[in-house]
Design a protein around this motif. Structure first.
Motif, PDB file in Angstrom:
ATOM      1  N   ARG A 102       0.952  -0.602  -0.247  1.00  0.00           N
ATOM      2  CA  ARG A 102       0.007  -0.297   0.622  1.00  0.00           C
ATOM      3  C   ARG A 102       0.943   1.692  -0.101  1.00  0.00           C
ATOM      4  O   ARG A 102       0.163   2.446  -0.881  1.00  0.00           O
ATOM      5  CB  ARG A 102      -0.872   0.125   1.722  1.00  0.00           C
ATOM      6  CG  ARG A 102      -1.272   1.070   1.244  1.00  0.00           C
ATOM      7  CD  ARG A 102      -2.677   1.092   2.434  1.00  0.00           C
ATOM      8  NE  ARG A 102      -3.590  -0.057   2.035  1.00  0.00           N
ATOM      9  CZ  ARG A 102      -3.725  -1.055   3.106  1.00  0.00           C
ATOM     10  NH1 ARG A 102      -2.787  -0.952   4.344  1.00  0.00           N
ATOM     11  NH2 ARG A 102      -5.489  -1.671   2.907  1.00  0.00           N
ATOM     12  N   ASN A 103       1.916   1.572   0.610  1.00  0.00           N
ATOM     13  CA  ASN A 103       3.298   2.544   0.627  1.00  0.00           C
ATOM     14  C   ASN A 103       3.617   2.641  -0.097  1.00  0.00           C
ATOM     15  O   ASN A 103       3.648   3.450  -1.166  1.00  0.00           O
ATOM     16  CB  ASN A 103       4.266   2.142   1.806  1.00  0.00           C
ATOM     17  CG  ASN A 103       3.616   2.457   3.184  1.00  0.00           C
ATOM     18  OD1 ASN A 103       2.347   2.975   3.289  1.00  0.00           O
ATOM     19  ND2 ASN A 103       4.231   1.738   4.703  1.00  0.00           N
ATOM     20  N   SER A 133       1.174   4.725  -3.079  1.00  0.00           N
ATOM     21  CA  SER A 133       0.455   5.640  -2.702  1.00  0.00           C
ATOM     22  C   SER A 133       1.811   6.375  -3.167  1.00  0.00           C
ATOM     23  O   SER A 133       1.882   7.489  -3.380  1.00  0.00           O
ATOM     24  CB  SER A 133       0.531   5.495  -0.881  1.00  0.00           C
ATOM     25  OG  SER A 133       0.697   6.869  -0.288  1.00  0.00           O
ATOM     26  N   LYS A 173       1.059   6.877  -6.924  1.00  0.00           N
ATOM     27  CA  LYS A 173       0.498   7.790  -6.754  1.00  0.00           C
ATOM     28  C   LYS A 173       0.719   9.130  -6.780  1.00  0.00           C
ATOM     29  O   LYS A 173       0.431  10.446  -8.118  1.00  0.00           O
ATOM     30  CB  LYS A 173      -0.724   7.414  -5.783  1.00  0.00           C
ATOM     31  CG  LYS A 173      -2.120   8.396  -5.615  1.00  0.00           C
ATOM     32  CD  LYS A 173      -3.372   8.125  -5.362  1.00  0.00           C
ATOM     33  CE  LYS A 173      -4.283   8.716  -5.244  1.00  0.00           C
ATOM     34  NZ  LYS A 173      -5.089   8.946  -4.128  1.00  0.00           N
TER      35      LYS A 173
END
Length: 249
Positions: free
Chosen positions: A65-66, A69, A72
């Motif tokens: 997830r990091n 992120s 993104k």
């Protein structure tokens, strides 16, 4: 010896009765089965968790997830930079188009004055010949003779035409406007750059869409992983409880 034998017998009988009174019949086999069943369920749950992680290619939900992120944020920064460059390119294109439109395609490269006029020279020669012809005819005929009248008319008409003809001419040479060509080349280069920036914007938008879909999938996958981890924790607790009860039994 008899007393010792009596005491040993009493102790053995007591231990048997104590065990009989404090132990449920068949409890050991029951807890053995329950412990084995709990162990099998725990192994299957751990295998399923491992398979799910291998299927998604994710070792750690939080670490992945990091990473997404960071991607993104990087895409957002690239989009911001690309939008600024595209706006600047569009403004430059408008300036170049306006500059090209005000310039002529061709400009005067050189002008030469005093060039001989071949038509005027030919008319002069023709006039000279007619004047000689007129003198010859006047020596042979009277002034009212048709030949002389015709020649005089030709001479008068030729003199009138010769009077309007310039004895020399000027020549002008035109060439392509270099300044306009340079601007047109800059315009073509900037058009290509604009097309590249627009293609980059589309690619970044596609990457952003794919990244959001991956994040959505990861969030859905995280729920499944969390459920499996909670299930494993419960199964481990259940297994430990049955193992302890089996040991007591």
């Amino acid at each position: 010896q008899l007393a010792r034998q009596i005491v040993n017998t009493i102790v053995e009988v007591y231990m048997d009765e104590h065990a009989r009174l404090h132990r449920t019949s068949g409890s050991e086999e029951f807890f053995r089965q329950q412990t084995s069943q709990a162990q099998n369920q725990l192994v299957k749950a751990k295998q399923e968790l491992r398979d799910r992680k291998n299927e998604a290619g994710v070792e750690s939900i939080e670490a992945h997830r990091n990473l997404l992120s960071l991607k993104k944020s990087d895409i957002a920064q690239q989009q911001l930079t690309n939008e600024g460059e595209l706006a600047a390119s569009l403004a430059k294109l408008q300036v170049l188009k306006d500059s090209v439109n005000v310039l002529d395609k061709e400009v005067l490269a050189s002008r030469t004055n005093g060039l001989p006029n071949a038509a005027a020279d030919g008319m002069r020669q023709q006039l000279y010949e007619l004047e000689i012809r007129e003198r010859e005819l006047r020596e042979r005929y009277s002034d009212s003779h048709p030949y002389i009248t015709e020649v005089r008319q030709q001479v008068a008409a030729l003199r009138e035409q010769f009077a309007t003809e310039e004895t020399s001419r000027s020549s002008s040479m035109y060439a392509l406007n270099v300044n306009r060509q340079t601007l047109e080349l800059d315009l073509m280069i900037e058009e290509a750059r604009r097309a590249g920036l627009e293609a980059t914007a589309d690619a970044l938008k596609q990457q952003q869409t794919e990244l959001l879909a991956e994040l959505k999938e990861l969030n859905s996958f995280a729920i499944t992983i969390e459920d499996l981890e909670q299930q494993i924790a419960l199964l481990e607790e259940d297994y430990r409880s049955h193992a302890q009860k089996l040991e007591v039994a």
